[in-house]
Design an enzyme around this catalytic site. Structure first.
Site, short mmCIF file in Angstrom:
data_model
loop_
_atom_site.label_atom_id
_atom_site.label_comp_id
_atom_site.label_asym_id
_atom_site.label_seq_id
_atom_site.Cartn_x
_atom_site.Cartn_y
_atom_site.Cartn_z
N ARG A 1 -67.59 8.20 52.72
CA ARG A 1 -68.22 7.91 54.21
C ARG A 1 -67.01 7.50 55.08
NH1 ARG A 1 -68.66 2.95 57.24
NH2 ARG A 1 -70.55 2.96 58.30
N THR B 1 -65.37 -5.58 60.54
CA THR B 1 -64.28 -5.20 60.99
C THR B 1 -63.67 -5.99 61.95
OG1 THR B 1 -65.63 -3.08 61.13
CG2 THR B 1 -64.02 -3.26 62.76
N THR C 1 -67.93 -3.11 66.41
CA THR C 1 -68.24 -3.81 65.16
C THR C 1 -69.64 -3.56 64.84
OG1 THR C 1 -68.13 -5.50 63.44
CG2 THR C 1 -68.11 -6.19 65.71
N GLY C 2 -70.29 -2.93 63.59
CA GLY C 2 -71.59 -2.87 63.49
C GLY C 2 -71.98 -1.99 62.61
N GLY D 1 -66.85 5.74 59.06
CA GLY D 1 -67.76 4.81 59.92
C GLY D 1 -67.52 5.27 61.31
N ASP D 2 -67.63 4.07 62.30
CA ASP D 2 -67.40 4.59 63.64
C ASP D 2 -65.81 4.04 64.02
OD1 ASP D 2 -68.45 1.93 62.95
OD2 ASP D 2 -68.06 1.53 65.15
N1 ASP Z 1 -68.58 -0.42 61.96
C1 ASP Z 1 -67.89 -0.57 60.76
C2 ASP Z 1 -68.33 0.58 59.94
O1 ASP Z 1 -69.45 1.11 60.04
C3 ASP Z 1 -68.37 -1.72 59.93
C4 ASP Z 1 -68.32 -2.92 60.67
O2 ASP Z 1 -68.12 -3.13 61.75
O3 ASP Z 1 -67.93 -4.11 59.71
O4 ASP Z 1 -67.69 1.32 59.14
#
Ligand code: ASP
Length: 329
Positions: free
Chosen positions: A223, A195, A246-247, A225-226
């Site tokens: 799906r 991200t 990010t994560g 994400g956050d």
């Molecule tokens: N946080 C992002 C997600 O879960 C992925 C990422 O940070 O690379 O969609």
């Protein structure tokens, strides 16, 4: 696990804060020096540095934190090195489904989009949702319709495609076949998150946060994400701080990570650094949630903790600029 603490330079006009402060990330995960060639290392650092230049130029010229965050993320979305916009990861079905969010700390207005496939710069769509719709969060076909109605640039799959991300999907599909024929293997088996995000403080003391992503390799079932979940991957309030995460998104949603930084500062009286470290280095670690965040507070302090091996990141304030990748720097 790594915590990055930086003292703020003073702003003569507002002695409690610097003229501006800006931080960016390009994703966290298994990013090891030993896996990178010197050329790749230099390429990522140059990209982070260029992104900082975009935001810093806006802030230096008296622009808003909101514009700095938006334009910095647009630049990162257009850079194929990062998992957002061009260069986004692929879903199980081989598509790019993009999520993005922006939040204005001054007004606490926010805009977010999830699962869009045809919008060139999802962060511009998130901003349009915030400014031109009565809503906060649009997804899928409706979000794309709204983009068309507001004249945003669209792009075909060839714009988002990169060979590297395609190969990551093929690897993930192979692994899935070996490990869990029923399709229950985790997405993103190589633990690389990508991200992009930016947080900014402007001359007027306004804060903003922007985040954009392709999500996780091999994600399925629409799906989301956050990143576009306000309070999870993105949050800003002039009362305290702006945060971009990010994560592993599922954990960041469950623990409302971005809002939790704000809450620990506001209700718990913690400093930005202490709040961010508690969540990323303690709580998420205990729960098994890998990743990191960048955050700036209303007095220009910057925190960038992460609990993975590395996180592409950088920050700029008057007279200071730094880009970093690994946990050892
Ligand atoms: N946080 C992002 C997600 O879960 C992925 C990422 O940070 O690379 O969609």
């Amino acid at each position: 696990m790594f915590s990055c603490q930086t003292p703020a330079e003073k702003n003569p006009a507002a002695p409690d804060r610097p003229e501006y402060a800006l931080a960016i990330h390009g994703g966290a995960g298994t990013i090891l020096k030993s896996d990178m060639t010197p050329e790749q290392d230099a390429e990522y650092r140059a990209a982070l540095d260029s992104a900082l230049t975009i935001g810093e130029h806006i802030l230096l010229n008296g622009g808003t934190a909101l514009d700095a965050a938006t334009q910095t993320v647009v630049w990162l979305e257009n850079c194929p090195l990062f998992n957002a916009g061009k260069g986004a990861v692929f879903t199980h079905e081989g598509r790019n489904e993009l999520d993005a969010a922006i939040m204005d700390g001054n007004t606490q207005k926010a805009g977010a989009v999830g699962g869009v496939t045809t919008v060139k710069n999802p962060i511009l769509l998130a901003r349009a949702v915030m400014e031109k719709s009565p809503h906060v969060f649009l997804t899928g076909a409706g979000a794309e319709q709204f983009a068309l109605e507001n004249g945003l640039d669209t792009a075909g799959p060839e714009w988002f495609f990169t060979q590297k991300r395609w190969e990551s999907l093929q690897k993930a599909l192979e692994k899935e076949k070996e490990q869990a024929p029923q399709g229950m293997a985790p997405a993103n088996p190589d633990h690389k998150f990508g991200t992009v995000g930016c947080v900014a403080l402007d001359r007027n003391g306004n804060l903003a946060a922007a985040t954009s992503t392709g999500g996780m390799t091999n994600k399925r079932w629409n799906r989301i994400g956050d990143t576009p979940v306000i309070g999870a991957g993105t949050y800003a309030s002039n009362e305290a701080c702006a945060v971009s995460c990010t994560g592993h998104g599922e954990y960041f949603i469950r623990y409302a990570v971005a809002y939790d930084v704000f809450a620990r500062m506001t209700y718990g009286g913690l400093s930005l650094q202490a709040a961010a470290d508690q969540i990323v280095l303690k709580k998420l670690v205990e729960k098994g949630g890998e990743g990191g965040l960048i955050a700036v507070d209303k007095t220009g302090h910057i925190a960038m903790p992460f609990n993975s091996e590395g996180m592409y990141r950088g920050y700029a304030r008057p007279g200071e600029r730094k880009t970093m990748i690994y946990g050892t720097e």
